[in-house]
Design an enzyme around this catalytic site. Structure first.
Site, short mmCIF file in Angstrom:
data_model
loop_
_atom_site.label_atom_id
_atom_site.label_comp_id
_atom_site.label_asym_id
_atom_site.label_seq_id
_atom_site.Cartn_x
_atom_site.Cartn_y
_atom_site.Cartn_z
N TYR A 116 34.30 -17.00 -25.48
CA TYR A 116 34.36 -17.88 -24.30
C TYR A 116 32.99 -18.55 -24.08
O TYR A 116 32.10 -18.43 -24.91
CB TYR A 116 34.85 -17.09 -23.09
N GLY A 158 41.30 0.00 -22.69
CA GLY A 158 42.07 -1.19 -22.30
C GLY A 158 43.56 -0.93 -22.27
O GLY A 158 44.13 -0.51 -21.25
N ARG A 159 44.24 -1.19 -23.41
CA ARG A 159 45.70 -1.13 -23.46
C ARG A 159 46.28 0.20 -22.97
O ARG A 159 47.30 0.17 -22.24
CB ARG A 159 46.17 -1.49 -24.88
N GLN A 186 34.77 -9.28 -13.39
CA GLN A 186 34.32 -9.91 -14.63
C GLN A 186 34.33 -11.44 -14.46
O GLN A 186 35.39 -12.04 -14.25
CB GLN A 186 35.19 -9.51 -15.83
N ARG A 219 28.94 -8.44 -20.91
CA ARG A 219 29.72 -8.10 -22.12
C ARG A 219 29.39 -9.10 -23.21
O ARG A 219 29.33 -10.31 -22.95
CB ARG A 219 31.21 -8.15 -21.79
C1 FNR Z 1 42.09 -7.97 -23.10
N1 FNR Z 1 40.71 -7.95 -23.26
C2 FNR Z 1 39.91 -8.63 -22.37
N2 FNR Z 1 38.57 -8.63 -22.51
C3 FNR Z 1 37.77 -9.22 -21.58
O1 FNR Z 1 36.55 -9.18 -21.72
N3 FNR Z 1 38.33 -9.85 -20.50
C4 FNR Z 1 39.66 -9.92 -20.31
O2 FNR Z 1 40.11 -10.48 -19.32
C5 FNR Z 1 40.50 -9.33 -21.30
N4 FNR Z 1 41.85 -9.41 -21.20
C6 FNR Z 1 42.65 -8.72 -22.06
C7 FNR Z 1 44.03 -8.72 -21.87
C8 FNR Z 1 44.85 -7.97 -22.69
C9 FNR Z 1 46.31 -7.96 -22.45
C10 FNR Z 1 44.29 -7.20 -23.74
C11 FNR Z 1 45.14 -6.36 -24.62
C12 FNR Z 1 42.93 -7.22 -23.94
C13 FNR Z 1 40.09 -7.03 -24.24
C14 FNR Z 1 39.97 -5.62 -23.65
O3 FNR Z 1 39.01 -5.59 -22.61
C15 FNR Z 1 39.54 -4.59 -24.72
O4 FNR Z 1 38.29 -4.94 -25.26
C16 FNR Z 1 40.55 -4.46 -25.84
O5 FNR Z 1 41.86 -4.36 -25.35
C17 FNR Z 1 40.24 -3.26 -26.75
O6 FNR Z 1 40.34 -2.05 -26.05
P1 FNR Z 1 41.66 -1.10 -26.19
O7 FNR Z 1 42.79 -1.86 -25.62
O8 FNR Z 1 41.85 -0.87 -27.66
O9 FNR Z 1 41.30 0.15 -25.46
C1 8K6 Z 2 41.19 -11.93 -24.23
C2 8K6 Z 2 41.74 -12.46 -22.99
C3 8K6 Z 2 42.95 -13.22 -23.14
C4 8K6 Z 2 44.14 -12.74 -22.57
C5 8K6 Z 2 45.38 -13.27 -22.86
C6 8K6 Z 2 46.47 -12.33 -22.93
C7 8K6 Z 2 46.78 -11.75 -24.05
C8 8K6 Z 2 47.20 -11.07 -25.00
C9 8K6 Z 2 46.97 -10.03 -25.73
C10 8K6 Z 2 47.23 -9.46 -26.92
C11 8K6 Z 2 46.44 -8.45 -27.52
C12 8K6 Z 2 46.43 -8.36 -28.93
C13 8K6 Z 2 45.19 -8.18 -29.63
C14 8K6 Z 2 44.83 -9.11 -30.68
C15 8K6 Z 2 43.45 -9.43 -30.88
C16 8K6 Z 2 43.05 -10.32 -31.92
C17 8K6 Z 2 41.77 -10.18 -32.53
C18 8K6 Z 2 41.70 -10.25 -33.98
#
Ligand code: FNR
Ligand code: 8K6
Length: 346
Positions: free
Chosen positions: A178, A315-316, A100, A225
């Site tokens: 971004y 994701g998570r 990505q 994306r």
């Molecule tokens: C993310 N997400 C994310 N999206 C993306 O386009 N590039 C990235 O590098 C990241 N990094 C990232 C880190 C962490 C810790 C989280 C929790 C999320 C968003 C991720 O790709 C995804 O869209 C969301 O987490 C929602 O999907 P899930 O987790 O509900 O299955």
């Molecule tokens: C999106 C890429 C950035 C990564 C940094 C690490 C992060 C943390 C993640 C936490 C996830 C929680 C989700 C909250 C989303 C907010 C949207 C309303």
């Protein structure tokens, strides 16, 4: 019923996925201090190689794209070599992996690279870098036309570097507020030149990046994306709708490997999109669509059966369950995700 997730899916003539479960891109901030991927990262990705496709954590295309600590890059020979270890480990287990490609624009911070942050317009976001309260976000410098052209070239070079590193393709990070997304929303794009002010102009830089990468590595290996719904680091604006109507229509002619929604919870509805982001994109884009956002395997399988999207990104739950695919297939319970799991690569 999740059986449909385990059918193969042809993205195009050159890439067929073993199943419809994708590992979503997940930033982990655990590259070394030169932003080189580590052996622990290679092991982490290899453990997840039974995903139909792994999308790597976002990878910065150049130093001023960095907004978080220790996010890996793809612009030095050492970084390319580090990624070679990752892609070889995934391929050895029969998996596929896209890189990505990322530039954070105004979500960057000078702390990480010691220079000026750049964006479409000199409009900053509120707040501080996550978990680094001392790092307040800064006012970016509005990019000049020459700097925009350089960025397009830098994206294209990063895509070529990804192929050198052994990736099966790239997903351009055009989502989550971004740099590319900053051109597509009125909150962050206040330009009055050929890169702002109208849907055609606001889509010009994103399409230039797509076209440059397609030319360099081929449309079969290029994905994107997008986040039509503004939900983080961005104010939504009803005028954004016309920008995405135009952008999605233009993208169809590029015949990309897939289009991926960027959202944390696909149940979120947006007034100016008449509902969910995934439904909006489905209505305006006729090719392969990846859905994501707080889905269970069951709900994702149902959405695919209902024709709401074609492939499911997780994701998570993939952070919490390296063996996510096997657990779903074997109907085994999942480990629940918690943010504490972000501290190390399991
Ligand atoms: C993310 N997400 C994310 N999206 C993306 O386009 N590039 C990235 O590098 C990241 N990094 C990232 C880190 C962490 C810790 C989280 C929790 C999320 C968003 C991720 O790709 C995804 O869209 C969301 O987490 C929602 O999907 P899930 O987790 O509900 O299955
Ligand atoms: C999106 C890429 C950035 C990564 C940094 C690490 C992060 C943390 C993640 C936490 C996830 C929680 C989700 C909250 C989303 C907010 C949207 C309303």
């Amino acid at each position: 019923m999740t059986a449909n997730l385990f059918e193969p899916y042809a993205l195009n003539a050159s890439i067929t996925l073993n199943n419809k479960i994708l590992m979503a891109p997940l930033t982990r901030c655990l590259a070394d201090d030169d932003l080189v991927p580590t052996q622990a990262m290679a092991d982490y990705y290899a453990r997840r190689a039974d995903a139909g496709l792994i999308i790597s954590e976002a990878v910065i295309i150049r130093p001023d794209g960095q907004g978080y600590p220790n996010t890996p890059g793809l612009f030095t020979p050492e970084q390319i070599q580090g990624w070679q270890k990752v892609t070889a480990a995934v391929h050895a287990k029969g998996g596929k992996i896209f890189a990505q490609l990322w530039h954070t624009g105004r979500v960057a911070h000078s702390h990480f690279f010691g220079g000026q942050i750049v964006a479409p317009s000199a409009v900053k976001i509120e707040g501080t870098v996550p978990r680094q309260r001392e790092l307040a976000y800064e006012v970016p410098k509005a990019l000049t036309t020459a700097e925009i052209e350089q960025l397009v070239a830098d994206y294209s070079q990063a895509a070529a570097n990804a192929i050198d590193a052994g990736f099966d393709g790239v997903e351009i990070h055009g989502a989550n507020a971004y740099l590319i997304d900053q051109f597509l929303h009125h909150d962050s794009n206040r330009r009055d030149d050929e890169f702002g002010g109208s849907p055609e102009n606001m889509a010009r830089f994103p399409l230039a990046v797509v076209d440059a990468i397609v030319k360099r590595i081929g449309n079969d290996r290029t994905a994107l994306r997008v986040s039509p719904g503004a939900y983080v680091n961005m104010q939504g604006d009803s005028r954004d709708r016309a920008v995405f109507d135009y952008f999605l229509k233009q993208l169809e002619s590029r015949q990309l490997a897939y289009l991926h929604v960027g959202i944390f919870d696909d149940a979120m509805e947006f007034d100016y999109l008449d509902g969910r982001v995934s439904d909006y994109v489905r209505a305006h884009y006729g090719q392969t669509l990846v859905g994501v956002g707080s889905y269970t395997a069951e709900a994702g399988a149902r959405a695919i059966a209902d024709g709401r999207f074609d492939l499911l990104a997780i994701g998570r739950p993939f952070i919490a369950n390296p063996d996510y695919v096997a657990r779903v297939r074997d109907k085994q319970p999942l480990v629940e995700y918690s943010d504490a799991m972000l501290a190390e690569l399991v």
